[in-house]
Design a protein around this motif. Structure first.
Motif: not given
Lengths: 214, 170
Positions: A37, A41, A68, A70
């Motif tokens: 993440t 991100r 990101i 899932p």
């Protein structure tokens, strides 16, 4: 210019390639989630991207996915749809081609797959890019919630930027992937913008006023 | 009398929404397919029948399940006015999560705040978990396992960050 793929010749019931998901694929999707993440991100927002995932196939045809979002991969895998999603497989790509998520409409599983990949998470457009390196096959997938009608042209014109983003993501998670691809060594990407000699970008000019295409 | 009125209005909203959603029935006294409501609610056919006839109110968990199914907010289902359909119908940026699942995620996440420096990033991560969890189609136990694994990934992430800091003496 990017080749437009014609899928008419494909048997709609075919299973793509010899597939083998990693035995622990569902755990892998989540056990590195904090790291994934954080890394993914960093690129969210570039080119209006809202979703990034990265699929890697090892030389022994074993697939590992990092995402990101899932829930997409989890639902596809647990519902037996992943192996019917043409964007996951090298045979769907021709020389670093790009695939739109919504172009395989003849696939009898298309609506189920697209519902999970696109509609459930409110993505208006998704695309996947491929990259071969040292016997590995890497697929970068992106999706956006932007509703602009000209998005396809926009992404085609920015395909090198998308590859850069994908490469950056792969480089950042290479250490994580290394623990899942033994006995192989995870490949190292050294050639930035490798697409340049292969994809000849068509000149693309479009007027943008107040962040809107005209 | 007030409670009767409240329960009756709830049943009207419920049956109206069910009919809108294609679960109307000419054979049923309530005008809706009670069997579907019972399945979604996880209650008996008899209890579901009482909900649609205005004889009983579901408890909070069941209200959330029904509201999620009919794509309205639980608050509107309980208290809304028939003429005032809530504007969150089909609104895509809202998160609809069962309260016990949200509580589980928050309880599990709480220890992370004491071991991380970047609370904003952690909050984003927890929001990601909440949002992602609402889209997973799996049994409750599997969803809870996913939450556990996700939280554990954050524990390990912080341990690694702290190890790196210790190595460079910060």
């Amino acid at each position: 210019m990017i080749k437009e793929r014609k899928l008419d010749d494909r048997c709609p019931l075919m299973l793509f390639d010899a597939t083998k998901l990693h035995d622990d694929i569902l755990d892998i999707l989540y056990e590195n989630r904090r790291s994934i993440t954080k890394i993914f991100r960093e690129v969210i927002g570039f080119y209006d991207i809202d979703h990034v995932s990265l699929t890697v196939r090892s030389p022994s045809n074993e697939f590992v996915v990092f995402s990101i979002t899932p829930n997409i991969e989890y639902n596809l895998i647990t519902q037996g749809l992943w192996q019917h999603d043409f964007t996951n497989f090298p045979s769907s790509y021709i020389n670093n081609d790009l695939l739109w998520w919504d172009e395989d409409k003849k696939n009898p599983y298309f609506s189920d797959i697209y519902k999970i990949k696109g509609q459930k998470n409110n993505y208006t457009l998704g695309l996947s890019l491929s990259r071969k390196i040292e016997g590995f096959f890497i697929i970068y997938s992106f999706a956006t919630k932007n509703k602009n009608a000209n998005l396809r042209s926009y992404y085609i014109s920015n395909i090198q930027g998308l590859y850069d983003i994908g490469d950056h993501c792969y480089k950042s998670i290479r250490d994580i992937y290394s623990s899942y691809c033994k006995p192989y060594v995870a490949p190292v990407i050294t050639n930035a913008l490798f697409m340049a000699p292969i994809v000849k970008k068509k000149p693309f000019l479009q007027l943008i006023v107040n962040n809107k295409f005209l | 009398l007030e409670r009767d009125h409240f329960v009756y209005n709830f049943s009207r909203r419920l049956t109206h929404l069910m009919q809108q959603a294609g679960f109307g029935s000419l054979r049923s006294k309530a005008g809706v397919k009670i069997k579907h409501l019972a399945e979604i609610s996880g209650c008996s056919h008899q209890m579901a029948r009482r909900y649609v006839l205005g004889d009983a109110l579901p408890d909070v968990d069941v209200t959330f399940k029904i509201a999620k199914w009919l794509k309205v907010s639980p608050g509107w289902l309980l208290f809304g006015e028939e003429s005032d359909i809530p504007n969150n119908i089909n609104q895509k940026n809202l998160i609809n999560i069962e309260p016990d699942l949200l509580e589980y995620i928050l309880m599990k996440s709480a220890p992370l705040f004491s071991i991380t420096n970047d609370t904003r990033e952690l909050a984003c991560f927890i929001m990601d978990i909440i949002n992602d969890t609402t889209h997973i189609e799996a049994e409750k136990k599997d969803i809870l396992k996913i939450v556990d694994i996700s939280i554990h990934s954050a524990m390990r992430f912080n341990e690694n960050v702290n190890d790196k800091r210790a190595k460079i003496g910060r």
